[in-house]
Enzyme design. Structure first.
Site, short mmCIF file in Angstrom:
data_model
loop_
_atom_site.label_atom_id
_atom_site.label_comp_id
_atom_site.label_asym_id
_atom_site.label_seq_id
_atom_site.Cartn_x
_atom_site.Cartn_y
_atom_site.Cartn_z
N ASP A 7 46.39 30.59 104.70
CA ASP A 7 46.99 30.23 103.41
C ASP A 7 48.42 30.77 103.37
O ASP A 7 48.68 31.80 102.78
CB ASP A 7 46.13 30.83 102.29
CG ASP A 7 46.62 30.42 100.92
OD1 ASP A 7 47.62 29.69 100.83
OD2 ASP A 7 45.98 30.83 99.93
N LYS A 22 50.89 28.76 102.28
CA LYS A 22 51.58 27.95 101.26
C LYS A 22 52.98 27.58 101.74
O LYS A 22 53.99 27.79 101.06
CB LYS A 22 51.63 28.69 99.91
CG LYS A 22 50.25 28.94 99.33
CD LYS A 22 50.27 29.38 97.90
CE LYS A 22 48.88 29.58 97.36
NZ LYS A 22 48.15 30.72 97.98
N ASP A 68 58.86 24.59 103.18
CA ASP A 68 60.24 24.59 103.69
C ASP A 68 60.65 23.17 104.11
O ASP A 68 59.90 22.22 103.91
CB ASP A 68 60.33 25.58 104.86
CG ASP A 68 61.66 26.32 104.86
OD1 ASP A 68 62.71 25.65 104.78
OD2 ASP A 68 61.65 27.56 104.95
O1 C5P Z 1 40.70 37.23 94.62
P1 C5P Z 1 40.60 35.80 94.20
O2 C5P Z 1 39.18 35.28 94.23
O3 C5P Z 1 41.30 35.49 92.93
O4 C5P Z 1 41.38 35.02 95.38
C1 C5P Z 1 41.81 33.70 95.27
C2 C5P Z 1 42.56 33.35 96.55
O5 C5P Z 1 43.02 32.02 96.47
C3 C5P Z 1 43.78 34.19 96.83
O6 C5P Z 1 43.90 34.26 98.24
C4 C5P Z 1 44.93 33.39 96.26
O7 C5P Z 1 46.12 33.66 96.93
C5 C5P Z 1 44.45 31.99 96.58
N1 C5P Z 1 44.96 30.89 95.78
C6 C5P Z 1 44.84 30.84 94.40
N2 C5P Z 1 45.31 29.75 93.72
C7 C5P Z 1 45.84 28.72 94.40
C8 C5P Z 1 45.94 28.74 95.78
C9 C5P Z 1 45.47 29.86 96.44
O8 C5P Z 1 44.29 31.77 93.79
N3 C5P Z 1 46.16 27.62 93.79
#
Ligand code: C5P
Length: 211
Positions: free
Chosen positions: A55, A57, A60
């Site tokens: 992940d 993201k 660029d």
């Molecule tokens: O700890 P938690 O369950 O909130 O983790 C959610 C994960 O999903 C984290 O790695 C966060 O960076 C990622 N994420 C998110 N929302 C997004 C994309 C990725 O929370 N839209």
């Protein structure tokens, strides 16, 4: 899908090993890769036998996206990129991924409150773009189930990975009502910050498989 956002190798491998029988996939990002290095991916895969999605993201210009994808997908099974940079930037990643037989997942709307300020307004268009480019999947929020539903309708047979259950307050049952068996619920802190990550993963797995 376990979001393994811990910072050190020892902890990451311990949690990955303890929880792997209850999860389908592992998502890592900047916290763990910057805390260690890309070789952590190999270690997690060897230990758990699970796919690892990065992940990053990525957001660029096409030529830089290409370089990031090339390096990442030498190790990871898939990469997450931002959709807001446009279809040339996403296509650059997709071209690399297709050569390596790896997955590309595009962020549409993020799960945190700030995503409603800008991203939400263009998320449907990004989902449309993801579908037209035939990427593998999209990221859509468990924290706003109505939006999850709408985005799922747009992308049709692309799979969804959905963060927001647990620490961000998303309701697992509501989310499972929207998702199907090809989709993933992403859970991070509610597992790796719990007193017993194995039990927490087992509990989520049970709720998902008996839904
Ligand atoms: O700890 P938690 O369950 O909130 O983790 C959610 C994960 O999903 C984290 O790695 C966060 O960076 C990622 N994420 C998110 N929302 C997004 C994309 C990725 O929370 N839209």
């Amino acid at each position: 899908m376990l979001a393994l956002d811990v910072l050190d190798e020892k902890n990451a491998l311990k949690i990955a090993e303890e929880t792997c029988e209850y999860i389908d996939s592992i998502k890592i990002g900047y916290p763990l890769v910057l805390g260690t290095d890309l070789k952590i991916i190999e270690k997690i895969k060897n230990l758990t036998g699970k796919e690892v999605i990065c992940d990053f993201k990525v957001a660029d210009i096409p030529s830089t996206n290409e370089k990031i994808a090339e390096l990442t997908l030498n190790y990871a099974d898939g990469i997450i990129c931002q959709g807001f940079v446009g279809k040339d930037s996403v296509s650059a990643i997709l071209n690399i991924a297709r050569k390596k037989n790896k997955k590309v997942i595009v962020v549409t709307e993020m799960s945190h409150p700030g995503a409603t300020e800008y991203l939400k307004n263009v998320a449907n268009d990004m989902a449309d773009m993801a579908k037209n480019l035939k990427v593998d999947g999209i990221v859509a929020p468990s924290t706003r189930v109505e939006r999850l539903k709408e985005l799922k309708k747009i992308v049709g047979d692309l799979f969804i990975i959905s963060p927001g259950v647990g620490a961000q307050g998303g309701d697992l049952k509501e989310v499972l009502n929207v998702l199907d068996e090809n989709d993933y619920v992403i859970i991070g802190r509610a597992i790796y910050e719990s007193e017993n990550p194995k039990e927490s993963a087992k509990n989520y797995k049970m709720q998902i498989s008996t839904f």
